[in-house]
Design a protein around this motif. Structure first.
Motif, PDB file in Angstrom:
ATOM      1  N   UNK A   1       3.257  10.567 -14.214  1.00 39.57           N
ATOM      2  CA  UNK A   1       1.878  10.156 -15.186  1.00 39.57           C
ATOM      3  C   UNK A   1       2.367   8.755 -15.257  1.00 39.57           C
ATOM      4  N   UNK A   2       1.068   7.880 -15.095  1.00 35.84           N
ATOM      5  CA  UNK A   2       0.973   6.582 -15.138  1.00 35.84           C
ATOM      6  C   UNK A   2      -0.022   6.189 -16.700  1.00 35.84           C
ATOM      7  N   UNK A   3       0.469   5.097 -17.074  1.00 38.47           N
ATOM      8  CA  UNK A   3      -0.442   4.391 -18.067  1.00 38.47           C
ATOM      9  C   UNK A   3      -1.651   3.888 -17.433  1.00 38.47           C
ATOM     10  N   UNK A   4      -2.719   3.587 -18.381  1.00 44.27           N
ATOM     11  CA  UNK A   4      -3.900   3.052 -17.852  1.00 44.27           C
ATOM     12  C   UNK A   4      -3.853   1.800 -16.966  1.00 44.27           C
ATOM     13  N   UNK A   5      -2.824   0.740 -17.422  1.00 42.26           N
ATOM     14  CA  UNK A   5      -2.971  -0.233 -16.898  1.00 42.26           C
ATOM     15  C   UNK A   5      -2.411  -0.194 -15.376  1.00 42.26           C
ATOM     16  N   UNK A   6      -1.198   0.792 -15.308  1.00 37.41           N
ATOM     17  CA  UNK A   6      -0.609   1.053 -13.914  1.00 37.41           C
ATOM     18  C   UNK A   6      -1.648   1.921 -13.161  1.00 37.41           C
ATOM     19  N   UNK A   7      -2.597   2.648 -13.739  1.00 34.44           N
ATOM     20  CA  UNK A   7      -3.452   3.677 -12.966  1.00 34.44           C
ATOM     21  C   UNK A   7      -4.447   2.461 -12.252  1.00 34.44           C
ATOM     22  N   UNK A   8      -4.801   1.582 -13.095  1.00 33.64           N
ATOM     23  CA  UNK A   8      -5.900   0.679 -12.553  1.00 33.64           C
ATOM     24  C   UNK A   8      -5.354   0.021 -11.407  1.00 33.64           C
ATOM     25  N   UNK A   9      -3.917  -0.625 -11.648  1.00 34.35           N
ATOM     26  CA  UNK A   9      -3.524  -1.330 -10.459  1.00 34.35           C
ATOM     27  C   UNK A   9      -3.225  -0.529  -9.290  1.00 34.35           C
ATOM     28  N   UNK A  10      -3.037   0.804  -9.455  1.00 37.59           N
ATOM     29  CA  UNK A  10      -2.787   1.673  -8.403  1.00 37.59           C
ATOM     30  C   UNK A  10      -4.035   1.764  -7.424  1.00 37.59           C
ATOM     31  N   UNK A  11      -5.132   1.515  -8.015  1.00 40.06           N
ATOM     32  CA  UNK A  11      -6.248   1.670  -7.185  1.00 40.06           C
ATOM     33  C   UNK A  11      -6.571   0.348  -6.423  1.00 40.06           C
ATOM     34  N   UNK A  12      -5.706  -0.807  -6.566  1.00 36.36           N
ATOM     35  CA  UNK A  12      -5.898  -1.886  -5.811  1.00 36.36           C
ATOM     36  C   UNK A  12      -4.672  -2.085  -4.892  1.00 36.36           C
ATOM     37  N   UNK A  13      -3.670  -0.745  -4.789  1.00 40.48           N
ATOM     38  CA  UNK A  13      -2.668  -0.839  -3.938  1.00 40.48           C
ATOM     39  C   UNK A  13      -1.628  -1.817  -4.298  1.00 40.48           C
ATOM     40  N   UNK A  14      -1.209  -1.826  -5.700  1.00 42.59           N
ATOM     41  CA  UNK A  14      -0.137  -2.681  -6.194  1.00 42.59           C
ATOM     42  C   UNK A  14       0.654  -1.989  -7.162  1.00 42.59           C
ATOM     43  N   UNK A  15       1.692  -2.660  -7.558  1.00 45.07           N
ATOM     44  CA  UNK A  15       2.636  -2.180  -8.882  1.00 45.07           C
ATOM     45  C   UNK A  15       3.610  -1.053  -8.379  1.00 45.07           C
ATOM     46  N   UNK A  16       2.744   0.028  -8.350  1.00 45.44           N
ATOM     47  CA  UNK A  16       3.400   1.279  -8.206  1.00 45.44           C
ATOM     48  C   UNK A  16       3.331   2.272  -6.822  1.00 45.44           C
ATOM     49  N   UNK A  17       2.454   1.539  -5.957  1.00 45.13           N
ATOM     50  CA  UNK A  17       1.853   2.035  -4.694  1.00 45.13           C
ATOM     51  C   UNK A  17       2.798   1.325  -3.425  1.00 45.13           C
ATOM     52  N   UNK A  18       3.339   2.004  -2.615  1.00 45.19           N
ATOM     53  CA  UNK A  18       4.060   1.424  -1.546  1.00 45.19           C
ATOM     54  C   UNK A  18       3.475   2.018   0.012  1.00 45.19           C
ATOM     55  N   UNK A  19       3.605   1.535   0.701  1.00 41.07           N
ATOM     56  CA  UNK A  19       3.009   2.167   2.368  1.00 41.07           C
ATOM     57  C   UNK A  19       4.009   1.254   3.471  1.00 41.07           C
ATOM     58  N   UNK A  20       4.136   2.226   4.461  1.00 39.09           N
ATOM     59  CA  UNK A  20       4.635   1.458   5.666  1.00 39.09           C
ATOM     60  C   UNK A  20       3.380   1.149   6.589  1.00 39.09           C
ATOM     61  N   UNK A  21       3.679   0.060   7.574  1.00 36.61           N
ATOM     62  CA  UNK A  21       2.712   0.090   8.597  1.00 36.61           C
ATOM     63  C   UNK A  21       2.174   1.312   9.257  1.00 36.61           C
ATOM     64  N   UNK A  22       3.243   2.035   9.640  1.00 33.27           N
ATOM     65  CA  UNK A  22       2.720   3.355  10.455  1.00 33.27           C
ATOM     66  C   UNK A  22       1.995   4.260   9.524  1.00 33.27           C
ATOM     67  N   UNK A  23       2.091   4.277   8.197  1.00 30.52           N
ATOM     68  CA  UNK A  23       1.447   5.266   7.363  1.00 30.52           C
ATOM     69  C   UNK A  23      -0.002   4.451   7.233  1.00 30.52           C
ATOM     70  N   UNK A  24      -0.268   3.111   7.038  1.00 32.55           N
ATOM     71  CA  UNK A  24      -1.784   2.731   6.710  1.00 32.55           C
ATOM     72  C   UNK A  24      -2.314   2.715   8.531  1.00 32.55           C
ATOM     73  N   UNK A  25      -1.460   2.744   9.361  1.00 29.84           N
ATOM     74  CA  UNK A  25      -2.140   2.930  10.897  1.00 29.84           C
ATOM     75  C   UNK A  25      -2.559   4.219  10.833  1.00 29.84           C
ATOM     76  N   UNK A  26      -1.898   5.274  10.256  1.00 31.15           N
ATOM     77  CA  UNK A  26      -2.342   6.681  10.465  1.00 31.15           C
ATOM     78  C   UNK A  26      -3.699   6.897   9.484  1.00 31.15           C
ATOM     79  N   UNK A  27      -3.753   6.026   8.343  1.00 35.05           N
ATOM     80  CA  UNK A  27      -4.866   6.250   7.718  1.00 35.05           C
ATOM     81  C   UNK A  27      -6.210   5.719   8.504  1.00 35.05           C
TER      82      UNK A  27
END
Length: 482
Positions: free
Chosen positions: A327-353
């Protein structure tokens, strides 16, 4: 024969039968597994005895073996053509280990795979030594060169790029920087190899890490593709739904979520989702994350392949891209929506998206081996494209395609790519480490009949952006694809 002797004889016969069964089991069904076990060091000592088959990309030979007639069974030397460029694909063979396709296709390359048994038997009849099969990869050499040169020249630290065939999932380019020359580790001398490994392991950033698949970065605003997918799939939004792009104060800290990586002048009022996406309004997507809630975003990210590794070939898989499950707090949840702080991805993963969006919502398994052929050119393996999911509907995919075209037409990438036959989403993640930004461009080309999906990440100084640093690389990659 008295009774005790008869019992001993029967027991002895049973033990002999068990021994024969066990030997056949080990030599038969378990032979390959034991031979390739990481704890079996003999496999690495013996590999120089084999005439390993070549690894190819189109007509370009990436790896081959040369007969040198060395001592102690070291008859062959493995060579790599442009080892620094192709190291993420071929991997290497050394006295200590194997990686990449050298590991994944080892049995076929060194000729010991059961599928080559008949071919090897004929070779023995005519006095020829068994030779390995040829592994033909999916890599486009020109696209690979464009990807590697681009990230090498543009990043100040690390970078990775992946290009994928939209319809099949075939990996057309997989570039990583910094890199290393695989020829330096593919030596017979264990002491020399150890010194090379020690030197490479001391270097920072690590040159032997595949930054295209085995490392994750903060995806920044490129994650807004997944936000948008979750919003539209929820039935509450479409690309034309008005959004709140006005100033957003985070719910816990009261700090403002700035629109620093987007077009701040356009991030106010109630623009439709497509315009907030094109201008990359953090205020809109921070609010969207708070409205949709963590579980909705987590579920959508999981459908796109987050929170589990992706297998590319046997034993070759990606690092796990992460959307948090705790569970995320409100600040972290909002930042997750812009792909920062708590979200990570590989180039392969984003190419698959991007591939999924470009393919009408159908996610294809990424792969590197196109086919494998024996010396007589008979095919032993032929790749069969495989759909591994349908994260979004065709309608949702079509709307996001239009949104990604808007990014190039009048959004954050327009200054660099306007008028080009390409679509995508920029991303700029502030890492807080030494003023370094992680700059992304994720998308597809051509715009209206997508054939190639891609993700490019480079690291730039404070003030850098995905549009300026990574988008031009993506354009050069798609231009190079044949």
């Amino acid at each position: 024969m008295n009774k005790p002797l008869r019992k001993v004889a029967v027991a002895g016969m049973l033990l002999l039968v068990i021994l024969i069964i066990n030997v056949n089991y080990i030599q038969g069904s378990q032979a390959d597994k034991l031979q390739t076990d990481p704890l079996n060091s003999r496999q690495f000592a013996q590999q120089w005895e084999h005439n390993r088959g070549p690894i190819m990309a189109g007509k370009v030979t990436l790896a081959y073996s040369e007969k040198i007639g060395g001592k102690d069974g070291k008859e062959y030397q493995r060579h790599y053509n442009q080892g620094t460029l192709y190291s993420p694909i071929t991997g290497y063979v050394s006295v200590f280990s194997r990686t990449g396709l050298e590991s994944a296709e080892n049995g076929l390359l060194d000729g010991t795979d059961k599928r080559l048994a008949l071919h090897n038997w004929f070779d023995m009849l005519v006095g020829k030594k068994a030779a390995g099969a040829t592994v033909q990869t999916t890599i486009d050499p020109d696209a690979q060169q464009a990807a590697y040169s681009g990230i090498k020249n543009q990043t100040i630290r690390r970078g990775g790029a992946v290009a994928i065939d939209v319809k099949t999932g075939a990996i057309l380019a997989m570039a990583s920087f910094p890199s290393y020359d695989t020829n330096d580790v593919a030596v017979h001398d264990g002491e020399k190899a150890n010194k090379v490994f020690e030197s490479l392991n001391k270097q920072k950033p690590a040159p032997m890490l595949n930054y295209a698949t085995r490392e994750t970065f903060a995806p920044g605003s490129s994650f807004k593709i997944i936000d948008s997918a979750a919003a539209i799939e929820s039935g509450q939004y479409n690309k034309d739904t008005p959004t709140d792009a006005n100033r957003l104060l985070l719910p816990e800290s009261g700090q403002e979520l700035h629109n620093s990586d987007g077009d701040e002048a356009k991030c106010n009022g109630s623009p439709p989702l497509i315009d907030s996406f094109a201008a990359s309004c953090n205020s809109t997507f921070g609010r969207l994350a708070l409205t949709l809630k963590q579980q909705t975003l987590e579920n959508m990210a999981a459908k796109f392949g987050f929170n589990k590794p992706t297998e590319i070939e046997n034993g070759v898989s990606s690092a796990t891209s992460v959307y948090p499950t705790k569970p995320l707090g409100g600040d972290s949840l909002a930042r997750s929506g812009i792909g920062q702080e708590v979200v990570t991805a590989s180039p392969l993963q984003m190419a698959m998206v991007a591939q999924t969006v470009a393919n009408g919502g159908k996610m294809m398994k990424p792969y590197l081996v196109k086919r494998v052929v024996a010396q007589d050119q008979s095919e032993l393996v032929t790749a069969e494209p495989k759909q591994i999911g349908q994260p979004i509907s065709a309608d949702t995919a079509g709307q996001i395609q239009e949104m990604m075209r808007a990014v190039v037409d009048h959004g954050t990438a327009s200054a660099v790519l306007a008028g080009r036959d390409i679509a995508g989403k920029t991303g700029t993640a502030e890492t807080g480490i030494g003023g370094i930004n992680e700059d992304w461009f994720v998308g597809f080309a051509p715009r209206d009949n997508p054939k190639v999906a891609f993700a490019v990440v480079t690291e730039g100084p404070a003030g850098s952006s995905g549009a300026k640093f990574s988008a031009p690389i993506a354009w050069r990659i798609v231009q190079a694809v044949h």
